[in-house]
Every structure is written in structure tokens, then in C-alpha cells.
Motif scaffolding. Structure first.
Motif, PDB file in Angstrom:
ATOM      1  N   ASP B  22     -11.255  63.563  10.894  1.00 51.81           N
ATOM      2  CA  ASP B  22     -11.357  62.589  12.085  1.00 51.81           C
ATOM      3  C   ASP B  22     -10.587  61.242  11.869  1.00 51.81           C
ATOM      4  O   ASP B  22      -9.870  60.707  12.498  1.00 51.81           O
ATOM      5  CB  ASP B  22     -12.556  62.478  12.603  1.00 51.81           C
ATOM      6  CG  ASP B  22     -13.257  63.674  13.207  1.00 51.81           C
ATOM      7  OD1 ASP B  22     -12.278  64.514  13.706  1.00 51.81           O
ATOM      8  OD2 ASP B  22     -14.251  64.151  13.311  1.00 51.81           O
ATOM      9  N   GLY B  23     -11.102  60.844  10.707  1.00 55.95           N
ATOM     10  CA  GLY B  23     -10.383  59.478  10.056  1.00 55.95           C
ATOM     11  C   GLY B  23      -8.857  59.638  10.200  1.00 55.95           C
ATOM     12  O   GLY B  23      -8.304  58.595  10.487  1.00 55.95           O
ATOM     13  N   VAL B  24      -8.457  60.408   9.313  1.00 52.35           N
ATOM     14  CA  VAL B  24      -6.837  60.517   9.211  1.00 52.35           C
ATOM     15  C   VAL B  24      -6.189  60.655  10.684  1.00 52.35           C
ATOM     16  O   VAL B  24      -5.296  60.109  10.469  1.00 52.35           O
ATOM     17  CB  VAL B  24      -6.614  61.426   7.998  1.00 52.35           C
ATOM     18  CG1 VAL B  24      -5.120  61.921   8.279  1.00 52.35           C
ATOM     19  CG2 VAL B  24      -7.133  61.343   6.604  1.00 52.35           C
ATOM     20  N   PHE B  25      -6.900  61.603  11.308  1.00 52.08           N
ATOM     21  CA  PHE B  25      -6.062  61.914  12.578  1.00 52.08           C
ATOM     22  C   PHE B  25      -5.945  60.534  13.457  1.00 52.08           C
ATOM     23  O   PHE B  25      -5.188  60.123  14.028  1.00 52.08           O
ATOM     24  CB  PHE B  25      -6.716  62.817  13.476  1.00 52.08           C
ATOM     25  CG  PHE B  25      -6.356  64.215  13.171  1.00 52.08           C
ATOM     26  CD1 PHE B  25      -4.968  64.538  13.785  1.00 52.08           C
ATOM     27  CD2 PHE B  25      -6.743  65.102  12.444  1.00 52.08           C
ATOM     28  CE1 PHE B  25      -4.470  65.814  13.509  1.00 52.08           C
ATOM     29  CE2 PHE B  25      -6.182  66.431  12.069  1.00 52.08           C
ATOM     30  CZ  PHE B  25      -5.003  66.728  12.810  1.00 52.08           C
ATOM     31  N   ALA B  26      -7.190  59.612  13.540  1.00 50.52           N
ATOM     32  CA  ALA B  26      -7.319  58.438  14.222  1.00 50.52           C
ATOM     33  C   ALA B  26      -6.398  57.558  13.594  1.00 50.52           C
ATOM     34  O   ALA B  26      -5.707  56.780  14.327  1.00 50.52           O
ATOM     35  CB  ALA B  26      -8.926  57.898  14.098  1.00 50.52           C
ATOM     36  N   VAL B  27      -6.391  57.302  12.262  1.00 53.45           N
ATOM     37  CA  VAL B  27      -5.298  56.438  11.752  1.00 53.45           C
ATOM     38  C   VAL B  27      -3.917  56.732  12.206  1.00 53.45           C
ATOM     39  O   VAL B  27      -2.932  55.818  12.745  1.00 53.45           O
ATOM     40  CB  VAL B  27      -5.518  56.089  10.400  1.00 53.45           C
ATOM     41  CG1 VAL B  27      -4.650  55.150   9.925  1.00 53.45           C
ATOM     42  CG2 VAL B  27      -6.982  55.675   9.853  1.00 53.45           C
TER      43      VAL B  27
END
Lengths: 209, 209, 209, 209
Positions: B22-27
């Protein structure tokens, strides 16, 4: 038929949707400030120069804070909706992905506004970004109600959420319309409306909106 | 022997894999928009200039939205898989880290595409990025099935997930092949295919894909 | 009346507030390092040149590490408060959103400090950022106590949290005041105070602060 | 006394430490790719030019993927440790914040390496970053064992975690030492060692390391 089966299981995790949303909001909120460049070192020869350079940056800082507040308002709004939704569906997930796309545009709208604060086009795009976020949240709520994704919620609360969005967006639209006078007035009115929502006065005339 | 023991306990947290994803997608989703630079202030002398400058940015905005949609599709796809997996293993974790590496390349592929929209190489690299994400998700699913990491899932659903990836990637490949005519046609077709997946029509001929 | 109802349900998720906070801290902590530019390749003709260029970057690296430490201290501080709060409210959420706005300003304050390390204005803005974070955390704690949002916590602990913030901020203020001598001394003293908090000595005179 | 009480309750949330870590890793992993600039549009006049320009970028892409792999290895390593720890303490939290500071330096070390791939200083800084991450993870593990923060874990596994870090770091050190011949050889050897850890061969001589 197998495909329909796939869509029935896809995108159902409310927890991961919330996590992705928190991530996108966190990055967007922090990227806003990237627009605040430090003054160029070679142009600063002492305390006085730096103070003057920071004075020039100050309007940008205010616009940045206004956008942070906007994102905060919509983060609270989305969170409140997701908390009341018992389960997600593929379609609702996509509505919220559209909402997040609107969130990621906010640093761009903000930078545009900061750069061209005296131009109506910049103000209107900034407002369009706010309107887009409101419209998608409204669609998300209507969809959740229609598809019976909410838990045991009293009808009054359902209407309160809708009314909230409609009233806020109407006020923002009035604020945006004031750009026929000057974009700065528009921005000031929109920020003032947002401040009322942030403070959330419990008494007085403003407690009604 | 102690080492094997280590590998048995390493990388087993499905929750943290989901959180990192989720973090990688969000960034990645938010970085896409960094490619949307505001027009240069010195070249803009009024409303008309700004409107013209924004008109020039518009194609980039569309490509950005297409990439956001691509990332959204793969986020839903990965989430759906992870939801059905009961536990993770070291190997599955590394497959998904490879997937995330593909996700982080998306802002680069997107910027390349936006800059060189008329060149086939740019389109093919953009498509290769999409293909890579599909291949890794396919490998992840096959691996999860082979290592018995899924819970009680009916065989029809297992095949539905595989079929979904194969059909989508075949359609993207056809779209990419159209770049022999012009890269823009390729991009348009790929975006149209993605839109069908996003909308997920429930009736009509498109409900079959 | 419906509106008040809305405010009663809005912004109540402590989990999502924690998730957004972790996201903002993560992005801010990583953005700090963006200020560490690699030396310009054309100016480096060998090992010696690179070593010299890195030597010039070294002070920035130290300031970056100091800011990372600052953010770490406030992350631990906020986390400790949120852990002790049993539920959130709309108002508390907005106090913490203000706190997060202060966190996102840290990369800017840090870059300013790194660029103008010899100027008092830069040091005072850096300190003002630390002060702002401390004030908001203090307000958040007082508000949580006043609105009875804490669980079963002994009064001694409530006072300990307050005292902690007041003592730390007083020491930082003394450090900042030393900039009448030189900003570098101020920075050194503030970093030294922070190091004491990070190490948290269990015996000796420093265990009292 | 009140202060000691504060330190007893501070920084105890393992869940938020994990969330912050996932956030920092996610941002660092995605920032790596920011170093991959698209070719300058004015220098590209057709497919051939773009292919040539991408060929020049290719080595950067490989170094980026190597750094992504490094971050992946340490993410899995930290996750494995945190999973085995039953509760966190203030001190352990600060050890991991130090670890995260090392993670945020990775994009800088990577950019330095990509820019000065022929210089030993760049390779040694890159290696020092990897060493730093390994040392802190080792300290975290030793500290967790000494303070009895682990649950019911067999002693063999405790030693396996330690041995894993020592063996890996020894191999990396040998790889780094090869820079007396050429930095490129060093990088190649370090990447090869990492690939073995990623693949985690289950049989053959490499399954022993």
C-alpha cells in the motif's frame, strides 16, 4: 461466468482501501511543501536578505497551509464514510480510487495557485479540484447507501452526511464565483469557509452550516 | 541447518507485505503527478497565456490519469490475491517485492511516455511495464496455488484469476502491437481496455472479458 | 441538528489517525535526505575530488540526521499519547492534523538551516518548528485529559507527560537563545539536548530531565 | 521519578513501529527511481536517439534494481525480527529509528554510486550503508535477546538470526574489499551475494550460506 465470480471477490478489503488512502493523503500532504523552495543562497548576504526572501515565500506558505487544511477536511470526510461502511465492493473501491486520483492532483493545483495567485484560471482549477473531491465523496455515499453497504445507521445520519457535502460545496462554489471580483477574495472566502468546518463551532449561527 | 530454519520464519507476515505494498502504491501514484510541472511563470502574462499553457499540459494529464488507472488495476489485482492467500512464505514475499519493483518503475515509464508520445520505443517500454506487472502477478498466483498457500477456495475461482490475467494481458499485447500504425492508437486502445476493466460492465458483450 | 450529529461521528478512528501520522512521518523523514544532492559529476575528476565534495556535504548530513532525530522524538511522543488515548474525537483529530502540518514543514526548516547555517533567522525558524510541534502535542494532551479521552491512567503519568514536554521545550528555548552568540552553538546545544532524550540515561544527573 | 515512568510507557507500540518502517521503506524504494531521469526531449529526434539515450540510462537502472533488492533484503530481515519480538521498548524503538535513518540514506548512496560508478569512494560509501544497516539489525537482535523481549523461541533460531547477519556482512565486506581491483567488480560480487540470499537456494553448496 468465471469472470463475474472474479469481480465478486475483487477489491473487497476495506482495511487495505483505508491503508492506501492514508498513504496517498500522507504523500500528497507532504509533497505540498516541496513547493516551498528555500531562497537561493547566492542572493542572500545576511539576516536582512533572508528575512526579505522569506517574506516573499510567505504567501506560498499560506496557500500550502490552506491546501493541507483542504486535504485534512477530505481525509476526515472519507474516513467518516469508510468507518460507517461495513464492507467494500469492487465498484466502491474504484470510486475511492477516483477520489484518490483527485487527492494526488491537489499538489499540482496548489502549485498552480501559488504561482498564479492573481489569475482566475488558477483559482478555478483549484476550486474544480475541491469540487471533484466533493462530487466523488457524494457519489461514494450514494452508492454505499444504494448497495446497502452501510451497517445499522439511522436515516438521519445518512441525510446529514449528504447535506454536509452539498452545503459545503455550495459555499465553496459561491466563494469561487467571487473570482469575478478578484481571485484573492475567492481564495480568502474558501479558506474562511474551511476554517469554520475545521473549528466546528458548537454554538452560534455558524454551528448550523 | 540453522539457515534453513531462518528461511522458514522469514518474510511470513502477510499484513506487513500488504502494508509495504500500500505504501509503495501510494507513493508511486502520487509521484506520477510530479511530472505535471506548472507552467513557467515568466512565460505567462495573463489568463489567456495560462489557459494556453495548461492546454499544452493536458496530454500529460491524460497519460498521468491512465497510469493512475493502471496502478489502480494492479493494486486491486494484488489485493484480491493477497486476500485469498492464507499465509505468506519467504519466496512469495520476494515475488511480491519484484512486483513492487515493477510498480516503482511506473512513474518512469509514464514520464517517458508523456515526453515521447510519438515514439514507438516509449510505448513499448510503457507496455513492457504493464506486461511485467501481469507476469509477476501470474507467477505469484501459480506459486500460491502450487505451495498450497490458499485457503478453502473453489477451483473455479483459481482458474478465474488466471484467466483474468491472461485475457487482460493478451488484449494489452494486441493494443501494443498496434503501434506499428501509431503509438497514440496503441495507447488509446490500452486505455480503452483498462476502462472496461475499471467499469466492469455487468451485462452486454464486454461483460465476458 | 443533523449537522451536530455528523460531527459526533466524524474523525473518530484512532487507528486511521495513527496510520496517517506514520505515513506523514515516513515521507517527511525520507524527504529530508532529498536535500543531500550528489556532487556534480562534471566537477569530479577522481577519488580526491569526490572525497572533497563529500566533505562539503558533510555538514548537511549532520543537520539531516539532527532533523531525523527531531522527527523521531516527536513520533515517539505522539505515539505514546495516542496509545494512552482510548478514543479520538473530531477536535482531537484536527489538533493532530495541525501537528502533522508542523511535521511536513520540517524538511523545509531543515533545508533552510542547512543552507544558511550561519544566520540567526534560519536557526530561529528551525527552533520555531520544534516549538510548534511541542505546543500542539501539549494542547493535544491537555485536550485529551479535559475531554476524558484517556483510559484508566494514574494522575502521576498525566503530569509526567506534561512535565516532559515543558522541560524539553524550555531546554530547547535556552538552546535557541544562545544564537545571540552564534547560531552554530544553538544548534549544537539543541542537538545535545535531543541526544540526551534519545539515549534516555537511566542513572546520573541527566536521568532527571 | 515521574520521568522514568514516562520512559516506561513511551515507544512501546510494535504495530506503529512496523507501520512507520513500512512507510519509510516504501518511500525510499520509490525515491530510488527518481534518479532515473527521462532523456532530454530536445536531444532526441527519433526512435534511434531514444534507444541510444535509454542505453545510457541502463546502468543506472541496474544499480537502482540492486538497491531495491538491498532494501528488500533488509525489509525482510527487520520484519522477521519484529515478528519474533513480543513487545517493544523505548530503547528498541530508537535502535530501529536508527535503522530507518540508514534506510533513508540508501537513495543518496545509490545516486552517488550511479553517478561515480568508477570511483572507489562511491563504492565504499554504498557498502558502508549496507554495513550500517546490518550492524543496527545485529544490535537490535542482541538487545531484544538481552532484554528478554522475544517470546518462546528456541535458542537455535536466535543463533541462526545472528549467524545470518554475520555471514552476509562478511561476504559483503569481502566484496567491498575487491574494490582494490575495480569498484565494478565489487558491485558485481555484492549483487551476486544478494541474489543468492533473495533466491534462497534449497539445495547445493549455496544453500549453506
Amino acid at each position: 461466468m468465471t469472470e463475474k465470480r472474479y469481480n465478486l471477490v475483487a477489491g473487497q478489503s476495506r482495511a487495505r482501501l483505508a491503508a492506501l488512502s492514508d498513504g496517498v493523503f500522507a504523500v500528497a500532504m507532504t509533497l505540498l511543501v516541496l513547493d516551498l523552495h528555500t531562497p537561493v543562497a547566492t542572493a542572500v548576504h545576511g539576516e536582512h536578505d533572508l528575512l526579505a526572501a522569506l517574506g516573499e515565500i510567505a504567501p506560498r506558505l499560506l496557500i500550502y497551509l490552506a491546501s493541507f487544511m483542504t486535504l485534512g477536511i477530505f481525509w476526515v470526510g472519507q474516513q467518516t464514510q469508510l468507518n460507517m461502511i461495513e464492507r467494500s465492493t469492487r465498484d466502491l473501491t474504484w470510486i475511492h480510487l477516483g477520489f484518490l486520483a483527485g487527492v494526488t492532483l491537489m499538489p499540482f493545483s496548489t502549485a498552480l495557485m501559488a504561482e498564479f495567485i492573481h489569475l482566475r484560471i488558477a483559482l478555478l482549477i483549484y476550486w474544480a479540484n475541491i469540487l471533484l473531491l466533493g462530487l466523488i465523496l457524494f457519489a461514494s455515499w450514494r452508492g454505499a447507501v444504494a448497495c446497502d453497504l452501510l451497517g445499522d445507521i439511522e436515516p438521519g445520519l445518512i441525510r446529514a452526511v449528504e447535506r454536509r457535502i452539498v452545503v459545503a460545496q455550495s459555499l465553496y462554489a459561491v466563494g469561487a464565483a467571487l473570482c469575478v471580483i478578484t481571485p484573492l477574495l475567492s481564495l480568502g472566502v474558501i479558506v474562511a469557509i474551511q476554517l469554520v468546518y475545521v473549528i466546528g463551532p458548537k454554538t452560534g449561527p455558524l454551528s448550523r452550516i
